[in-house]
Design a protein around this motif. Structure first.
Motif, mmCIF file in Angstrom:
data_model
loop_
_atom_site.group_PDB
_atom_site.id
_atom_site.type_symbol
_atom_site.label_atom_id
_atom_site.label_comp_id
_atom_site.label_asym_id
_atom_site.label_seq_id
_atom_site.Cartn_x
_atom_site.Cartn_y
_atom_site.Cartn_z
ATOM 1 N N GLU A 76 3.941 -1.793 10.402
ATOM 2 C CA GLU A 76 3.203 -3.043 10.566
ATOM 3 C C GLU A 76 1.702 -2.763 10.679
ATOM 4 O O GLU A 76 0.875 -3.506 10.118
ATOM 5 N N PHE A 88 0.460 -2.228 7.249
ATOM 6 C CA PHE A 88 0.299 -3.504 6.553
ATOM 7 C C PHE A 88 -1.030 -4.160 6.930
ATOM 8 O O PHE A 88 -1.788 -4.621 6.062
ATOM 9 N N ARG A 89 -1.314 -4.195 8.195
ATOM 10 C CA ARG A 89 -2.548 -4.849 8.651
ATOM 11 C C ARG A 89 -3.797 -4.093 8.185
ATOM 12 O O ARG A 89 -4.843 -4.698 7.939
ATOM 13 N N ILE A 132 -3.335 -4.531 3.725
ATOM 14 C CA ILE A 132 -3.103 -5.804 3.040
ATOM 15 C C ILE A 132 -3.869 -6.901 3.776
ATOM 16 O O ILE A 132 -3.393 -7.477 4.765
ATOM 17 N N VAL A 177 8.394 0.956 2.791
ATOM 18 C CA VAL A 177 7.054 0.476 3.134
ATOM 19 C C VAL A 177 6.623 -0.618 2.155
ATOM 20 O O VAL A 177 6.139 -1.688 2.558
ATOM 21 N N TYR A 185 8.658 -3.894 2.566
ATOM 22 C CA TYR A 185 8.216 -4.611 3.768
ATOM 23 C C TYR A 185 6.855 -5.268 3.534
ATOM 24 O O TYR A 185 6.637 -6.432 3.899
ATOM 25 N N PHE A 186 5.925 -4.541 2.928
ATOM 26 C CA PHE A 186 4.603 -5.097 2.614
ATOM 27 C C PHE A 186 4.727 -6.378 1.790
ATOM 28 O O PHE A 186 4.033 -7.371 2.041
ATOM 29 N N ARG A 227 6.028 -9.317 3.868
ATOM 30 C CA ARG A 227 4.997 -9.764 4.813
ATOM 31 C C ARG A 227 3.862 -10.475 4.097
ATOM 32 O O ARG A 227 3.377 -11.519 4.556
ATOM 33 N N ALA A 228 3.428 -9.901 2.970
ATOM 34 C CA ALA A 228 2.290 -10.477 2.248
ATOM 35 C C ALA A 228 2.604 -11.866 1.703
ATOM 36 O O ALA A 228 1.743 -12.752 1.690
ATOM 37 N N PRO A 259 10.621 -11.083 6.845
ATOM 38 C CA PRO A 259 10.521 -9.634 6.626
ATOM 39 C C PRO A 259 11.839 -8.899 6.776
ATOM 40 O O PRO A 259 11.982 -7.796 6.235
ATOM 41 N N TRP A 316 13.783 -7.348 3.611
ATOM 42 C CA TRP A 316 13.171 -6.287 2.801
ATOM 43 C C TRP A 316 14.188 -5.402 2.089
ATOM 44 O O TRP A 316 13.958 -4.947 0.967
#
Length: 214
Positions: A130, A133-134, A137, A158, A161-162, A165-166, A171, A174
């Motif tokens: 996570e 991601f932050r 993205i 990864v 999941y990205f 989330r995006a 999530p 995934w």
């Protein structure tokens, strides 16, 4: 114009603080690797995996975007894939980032197949992924004046999941997404923060007998 505290705000100051550039993030899964390896060092690319990485590097060069960044996970298979791609884009500086290492991001729903890591793995890996991601993205900062094209070489869990989330999808879905080795996934983040998925798991530039999954 007033801010949230009802103070006067100059229109020019607002413009200066508003993003204007688009970020293009191209996520690359590593190539096929030795599944029999027990340690990370033993999970190196197979001959086919190296060929897949070469094909991906050639595809990125052919697309000829003004690439601004090349970063990879610190795991062996991602490093090897990234270095093979770098040969096609030698003007870029290679970065490594531990946050991009493979892991178990969140318990999947529904549970799928034989893959059932211990609960502690989700606590250990989930916060890290996570955080990745932050970090990677997000929309451009106001200081970024031109569009950017960043290449991130990492792992299937990864990337999946990205993407969830995006796109603001649940999530925990995934693990329902499949991803070919050395494939391209392209996420675009507009100045407004709006996200679009240009392509997911693209491997159409490879011959069919060179496309693999695991």
């Amino acid at each position: 114009m007033k801010d949230e505290n009802n103070n006067d705000v100059n229109d020019e100051d607002v413009k200066k603080q508003t993003p204007t550039a688009t970020r293009h993030i191209i996520l690359i899964r590593h190539g096929q690797y030795n599944l029999n390896g027990e340690t990370d060092e033993e999970k190196y690319l197979t001959d086919l995996g190296r060929k897949q990485a070469d094909l991906t590097g050639g595809r990125l060069k052919e697309l000829d975007f003004p690439y601004t960044r090349l970063v990879s996970s610190t795991m062996t298979r991602a490093i090897e894939t990234c270095d093979l791609i770098h040969k096609f884009l030698p003007d870029l500086t290679v970065e490594r980032n531990d946050l991009l290492r493979e892991g178990a991001p969140i318990p999947p729903e529904p549970p799928v197949g034989h893959w059932r890591p211990e609960v502690y793995q989700f606590h250990r890996d989930g916060q890290r992924i996570e955080a990745a991601f932050r970090q990677f993205i997000h929309r451009a900062t106001p200081e970024q004046k031109t569009d950017s094209y960043e290449i991130i070489v990492c792992h299937a869990n990864v990337i999946r999941y990205f993407v969830c989330r995006a796109l603001q999808f649940p999530p925990d879905g995934w693990l329902r997404l499949s991803l070919a080795h050395a494939s391209l996934t392209w996420i675009t983040v507009r100045p407004s923060g709006r996200v679009s998925l240009r392509c997911y798991g693209d491997s159409g530039f490879m011959e069919p007998n060179k496309v693999t999954y695991s």
